[in-house]
Design an enzyme around this catalytic site. Sequence first.
Site, PDB file in Angstrom:
ATOM      1  N   HIS A  78       0.843  -1.198   0.000  1.00  0.00           N
ATOM      2  CA  HIS A  78       0.000   0.000   0.000  1.00  0.00           C
ATOM      3  C   HIS A  78       0.880   1.251   0.000  1.00  0.00           C
ATOM      4  CE1 HIS A  78      -3.580  -2.368   0.741  1.00  0.00           C
ATOM      5  NE2 HIS A  78      -4.316  -1.279   0.808  1.00  0.00           N
TER       6      HIS A  78
ATOM      7  N   HIS B 115       0.111  -3.440   9.199  1.00  0.00           N
ATOM      8  CA  HIS B 115       1.559  -3.331   9.005  1.00  0.00           C
ATOM      9  C   HIS B 115       2.207  -2.663  10.205  1.00  0.00           C
ATOM     10  CE1 HIS B 115       2.064  -4.697   4.863  1.00  0.00           C
ATOM     11  NE2 HIS B 115       0.965  -4.053   4.552  1.00  0.00           N
TER      12      HIS B 115
END
Length: 430
Positions: free
Chosen positions: A193, A240
């Site tokens: 991302h 994350h």
Amino acid sequence: MHTCARGPGWCAGVKANAAMWGVISYLQSPELVAGFQRFCGLVPVPTETPNGSVKANGDSSGSVKTHRRKAERVNGKPASHDSNSNYKSDSLQSDNKIREHHRPQYEVKNWILYVLFVASAMLGHEVFYITCLPCIHWNLDTFLCRRLVNMWAVVMYIGQVMKDILKLPRPPAPVVVKLETRVDAEYGMPSTHAMAATAIFFTLLLSAQERVKFQFEVGLTVAVVLSALVCLSRLYTGMHSALDVICGALISAGIMIVSYPYWETFDRLQLHNPISPAVALILPLFLCYKYPELDHYSTTRGDTTIILGCAAGSSVGYWVNERLGRTFELVAPFPVTLSPLTPTAFGHGVARFLVGVGMLVLTRQVFRWASLRALCLVYGASPRDIDARRRKEIEVPYKFITYTTIGLVNSMMNTKDDILKNVGYQTLVP
């Protein structure tokens, strides 16, 4: 006074190395992610255990909201447990029984940040790019769309492969609150991302300044803010660590710095070289088949095939458009000035977007249905069998065929200079 037997230089190096690993360990800590979530008003709530006692969701033994995952078979054998803390397989059971994967329940105390970060996370999903990048092609400038698609494919392939080579786990639940479930079986390092957002927004900034007049400082601010929002959203959603996000952004920035001097050369080869279509199809398909093998099923290979398929189909379409004389570019002098966007032009743009997306969805349904059934027929499998659809010899070709066709349809849907006229460019090639 204590002195270092190996000399002050060696001791200083040891201390610096220890300090560096301390920083890396801190940035990879799930507690840092959990602290950011709590700071932003996303907090786990205590839950009741089966014996009636109440435990905080920071305790991994607590009874929490559950999500089911089936352990996948690889080469006919149950997948073994690996370093990804979010992937749970029951390798001792030959029938691949479903295990429970615990997730904490959570409470949102700041809905503004919740909506902001969840929406920002959507800016990094493949579905967003597959639907919104074509909008630039249909309504603004095919040149910009080409640049964005090319860079998107490169950084995403590198990022996905690095994930499955490094095999570093995502932050574990219930230490952190998880707001997404689909990519839990994927590894964490680096954040694709963060890579995609950095590449897309800054490629758009650098490429757009060659084409249209705008205040560079404003564009830079927008690119930084949007990239930062996507990066922070990966912490907020618990997907994350800070290290994953930082490395993702830095890797993407490095790829852009190295490749930037060759963007114009690649554009020229992509549009004019006679072997461009063959390279655009064969190389991505080869990379999909040579994707790193894992001991469990992960969505990374399928997602990578989708991205490379879209890029391959788009590249072939751009080449065909050039050969047919249907590539309509703005004329010099660059950069040109955008005239005000009128309600009529805006309406035309929305209509083109809706019709275009409708065509892409229809293309996806038709070619997905046909290619999947044809491949299942060849390999003697049922199209309804999820395990069969995840086999490499079926998943890679059916997804590559489907999304290559989508990319081709996208790039061939060209309405000449009407697209650019309605947006308001001053000068066009007729």
